[in-house]
Design an enzyme around this catalytic site. Sequence first.
Site, PDB file in Angstrom:
ATOM      1  N   ASP A 166       8.788 -16.077 -46.250  1.00  0.00           N
ATOM      2  CA  ASP A 166       9.564 -16.773 -45.226  1.00  0.00           C
ATOM      3  C   ASP A 166       8.852 -18.028 -44.748  1.00  0.00           C
ATOM      4  OD1 ASP A 166       7.551 -15.149 -44.143  1.00  0.00           O
ATOM      5  OD2 ASP A 166       8.584 -14.886 -42.242  1.00  0.00           O
ATOM      6  N   GLU A 220       3.081 -13.660 -40.569  1.00  0.00           N
ATOM      7  CA  GLU A 220       4.196 -13.038 -41.263  1.00  0.00           C
ATOM      8  C   GLU A 220       3.997 -13.253 -42.762  1.00  0.00           C
ATOM      9  OE1 GLU A 220       8.719 -12.598 -40.011  1.00  0.00           O
ATOM     10  OE2 GLU A 220       7.546 -13.607 -38.469  1.00  0.00           O
ATOM     11  N   GLU A 233      12.471 -23.628 -39.596  1.00  0.00           N
ATOM     12  CA  GLU A 233      13.123 -22.327 -39.475  1.00  0.00           C
ATOM     13  C   GLU A 233      14.365 -22.405 -38.600  1.00  0.00           C
ATOM     14  OE1 GLU A 233      10.688 -19.413 -37.514  1.00  0.00           O
ATOM     15  OE2 GLU A 233      11.866 -17.760 -38.346  1.00  0.00           O
TER      16      GLU A 233
HETATM   17  C1  BGC Z   1      11.520 -14.322 -40.664  1.00  0.00           C
HETATM   18  C2  BGC Z   1      12.825 -14.705 -41.281  1.00  0.00           C
HETATM   19  C3  BGC Z   1      13.542 -13.415 -41.569  1.00  0.00           C
HETATM   20  C4  BGC Z   1      13.891 -12.861 -40.217  1.00  0.00           C
HETATM   21  C5  BGC Z   1      14.788 -11.685 -40.217  1.00  0.00           C
HETATM   22  C6  BGC Z   1      11.844 -13.704 -39.351  1.00  0.00           C
HETATM   23  O1  BGC Z   1      10.757 -13.365 -38.606  1.00  0.00           O
HETATM   24  O2  BGC Z   1      10.654 -15.375 -40.569  1.00  0.00           O
HETATM   25  O3  BGC Z   1      12.868 -15.726 -42.113  1.00  0.00           O
HETATM   26  O4  BGC Z   1      14.549 -13.458 -42.482  1.00  0.00           O
HETATM   27  O5  BGC Z   1      12.728 -12.640 -39.466  1.00  0.00           O
HETATM   28  O6  BGC Z   1      14.679 -10.924 -39.102  1.00  0.00           O
END
Ligand code: BGC
Length: 886
Positions: A472, A478, A752
Site C-alpha cells: 500500500d 504498514e 493516498e
Molecule cells: C491501507 C490501504 C488499505 C486500507 C484498507 C490502509 O491502511 O494503507 O491502502 O487498502 O487500509 O483498510
Amino acid sequence: MSTTTTAQVAAIADIWLENRRGGSTLGIAERRPRISWTTAAEVSIESLDLELLRGDGSVQRHTEAGAQSRLIAWPFPPLSSRESVILRVRPGGDSVPPDAEWSAPLQVEAGLLERSDWAVPFVAASVSEPQGTLRPGYLLRAEWDSTALGLEPGTVQRARIYSSAHGIYELELNGRPVSDDLLSPGWTSYSHRLRYQTYDVTEAVRSGRNAVGVWVADGWYRGRIGFEGGLWDVYGQDASVLVQLELTRSDGTVVLVPLTDAWRWSESPVTEAGLYEGESYDARLLPAGWSEVGFDATGWKTPTQLDLASFPAELEPPTGPAVRVTEVLPPVSVELVAGNRIRLDFGQNIAGKLRIRVAGPAGHVVTLHHAEVIEDGLLGVRPLRSAVSVDRYTLAGAGIEEWTPRFTLHGFRYAELENWPGGIETVDVEALVVHTDMERTGWFDSSHPGLNRLHENVVWSMRDNFVDLPTDCPQRDERLGWTGDIQVFAPTAVRLFGVHGTLSGWLRDVAYEQADQGHVPNFVPWIECGFPNHPTAAWGDAAVIVPWEMYRHDGDTRVLADQYASMRAWVDLVDNLTGNTGLWNTGFQLGDWLDPTAPPESPGDSRTDKYLVATAYHVRTARLLAETATILGKDADAAHYRTVAERATTAFQAEYIAPNGRVVSDTVTAIAVAIVFELFATEEQVARAGQRLLHLVAASDFHISTGFVGTPIICDALVRAGGLDAAYHLLLQDELPSWLYPVTMGATTIWERWDSMLPDGSVNPGDMTSFNHYALGAVADFMHRVVAGLDSAEPGFARLRIAPQPGGGLTHASASHLTPFGLASSRWRRDGGRFFLDVEVPPGTTATVVLPNEGGVHEVGAGAHSFTSGFRDPSDDPAKPPFSRW
Ligand code: BGC
C-alpha cells in the site's frame, strides 16, 4: 498466446522463459520452462529450430512447426536439479537458408528442485531476543579449503551458493559482496514458503582457502511488523541463515562444501535494525577483513544449528526479480534549517535510503531523519506513525567513510542530517531508490504537462510500492500487501512494468493465506495486528481479478490454472455469505474506501452503499470465474458460476436498480460500477443511468467524488455514457478534489487521499495519510488505453486495438507498451482540423485501428503505419469553460 499464421519475421531478437522476459534464468524452479521469442527484421517463419546443449554435453534438437512465438512447451526431456543447459533457436522451414543464424544462446540453470537436495541446516546467530526493543544485526563467517576438498586449481567448473535466511541477509565471499540484491529473501508467507537465492560465485572462489560471510538481522520474519503497535517475531524467533555452497568439478561431480561446523558468529556493527524504525551502525565495530581468509575469529561464537526439517515451509526460487538500487538521486537542494540540521530535498518521493560519505572523528554520531513532506517548516513525520525512519551512523574516524543501511527502508523525499561533521559544504549524500527491479514496459506522453506529471507520479508510486511484494505504501508502519490496492491497480501495473513474476509469487501467498483464514484476508501475507479479519469486497476479489488481469495481459492461461482453486474458493465463499441469494448485504466492508467526502478519521464512510459495492463485485468475480472455467475447459464449473453470476445480477437489479435505470445509491461510484460491471437489465436503463452519471459529475463541477472503487473506472463509465468530454473534464480538473490537485501542490507520487495535503500546506489530520499509494493512480490505464488509444483486442496482445479518443484540448498524446510480441505504440497529434496517427504493430500481431470522428476503421499487420483524418475537439469550443490551468 500463439500466432497461427506465418509470421513476417526473421532473426530471433530475444528468447526468454515463462513470462519472465529479461529475468534471471539461474536457479529456476521449472523443469520444463516454456519458451518465448521475438524477432527483429521481417521474413516469414514456418517453423522454429530449437537446440539444447545439455549439462552432460549432449545436444538435443527439436523443430517446432508453425510460427508460434509465445510459451512454446519445453520440447526436451525435463531439467534435473542444478542442471545447466544452453538454449538457442533459429527460424526453420524451406524458405530459410540452412545456415540461418542462431539466436544468442540463453544459459538456463535449474535450482534445487527437491527438498532432499538441501543438505545443510539453518545456522542461527540468535535463537530468541526480548521483544519490544530493536535488536542488533549479526555476522556469520566460515572458511574452507578447496584444495583439501580435492579441488585442484582449475578444476572448479562452477560454484553456486543456494541461500536464504530467517531475517534479512546479505552474503560476502572472500571480502566482496556476492550480489547487489537487497532485503533478501523478501517477504512471503513464511509458514508456507521461503524463497532461496541462487548465486553464481564461480569467479569469486579461489583455489586453496576461501571465506564466506553473512550479514543477517531482523526484517519480516523476525522483528516488528504491522500497525497498531505491530507484532514481534511473527514467524519465528531465530535470526539464522541457510547457506549451501556447492562446487562442481569439470567431470560434473558436485562437492558440497562442509560449512556447517565451520560457522562462527559475532554481533555486527549494526547495533539496531528495524524495517520501520531504521538502522544504527557503529563503524568502529566492523571487524576488518571478517569475510576474508585468515581473519582471526577468536571470541566468535558457535551458532546453533536448526534442523531444516523443523521448518516445513517450501524452499522455492523467486519467481520475480530481486529488490535492488535502481537509481541514485542527488539532492536538488541542501540547506541549513532550525536545530542545526541540514535538510536535503531529493525532488522526488521515493522508497529507498541514503548513502552518505562522511569524514570526522571516531565515535561521532550522524543521525539521518526522513520524511515525505515538510509541514510548518519541519519534517512532516506524523504520518509515519510508529515508523520513526531514523538511521544513525557512528564514525570510525578513518578518513572518508561511505555507508548506507542494509536492513531498513524509508519512504521519503526529504532528509535531515543531524550532527553532520564539517559543515554544510562537506555534505556528500545521495538517495538510493530501492524496489523490485522490474522491467519497464509502458510509457505515456501528451501535450498536457500536468497529465504527464500525473502519469510520472503513478510510475513512481508503483516503483515505490513494488518492494518485493505489491504494498500500500512504503513509509508508515504498514507496507503491507493490501489486496484491494493491487486489485484496482492491476490493469495499470501490467501496463507499466513486467510484474508477472512478482505477482504470480504473491498470488501463491494469497492462496495459502486464504486456506489458513478461510477467506482472502485484506492483506497478504496476513498478520494479526488488529485489523478486521473478514471477507471484504473489492479487497478479497483480488484473488480473482489479479490473475485475470495478468492473463489478459500475457495471454497465458497458466496463472488462471494455478490460481483456479483460490479463485473458486473466494466466489464460493461469497456465494455462501449471500445465503446463495447473490445479495451480499451483511458483515464488514470497506466500501468505496477514501471517497473524498469521508471524514479524515473515518475513511470507509463513503457515500456509496457498501453492500451495493459488495454485490457488484460478487457479480463481477463470479462472471470472471465462469469465463475462467470456460477457458480451462471446466464446462460444468462454467455453467455453475454463470448461474451464480446471474443470480447475483438479478439480486443486484432487484435491490439497487429502479425500473427506469436510477441506481438506488445515487452516487457517481454506484452508477459507474453498475455501468462498467454491466449490471443493468436493459439498454434503456444504461442510457438513463448514463445521463444521471453525467449530471452528477457536472453537478460536482467535475471534481472527483469517488474512492478506491469508483476512481479506477469513472472515466470509462463516462465514456460509455457518451461523455468523453466529461471524462476529460474530470481528468484535467486541478482543484481539490481531483487527480491534478496533488500535482498543483508539487506531488511527485500519488497520494493516498485526495487531500493528503490540504491547500494551506498542512497535512490531512487523519491518522492514515500517506503521500505514496498507487491505488488512486489506477487512471493511468485509461490514459494509455483511451487517451492514447493503445489496447489489446484479445488476451496477450496478439491482436491490438488502437483507437485514440482525443479530447480535453490535448494536441498530442502517445503511449507505447512492450507487449509479449514486442513494442507497440500509438502516437497522435492534431493540427488545425487534421488528425495524424502513427502506430507501431509488433511482429506476429495485427491491429484494428479506429480513427476518431468519421476517420474509419483499418485492419493492419505488423510494422509502422500512419493515418490522417479530419478532426474537431469539442473542447475547442470557445463557449466551453477551459479544462484546467494548464
Ligand atoms: C491501507 C490501504 C488499505 C486500507 C484498507 C490502509 O491502511 O494503507 O491502502 O487498502 O487500509 O483498510
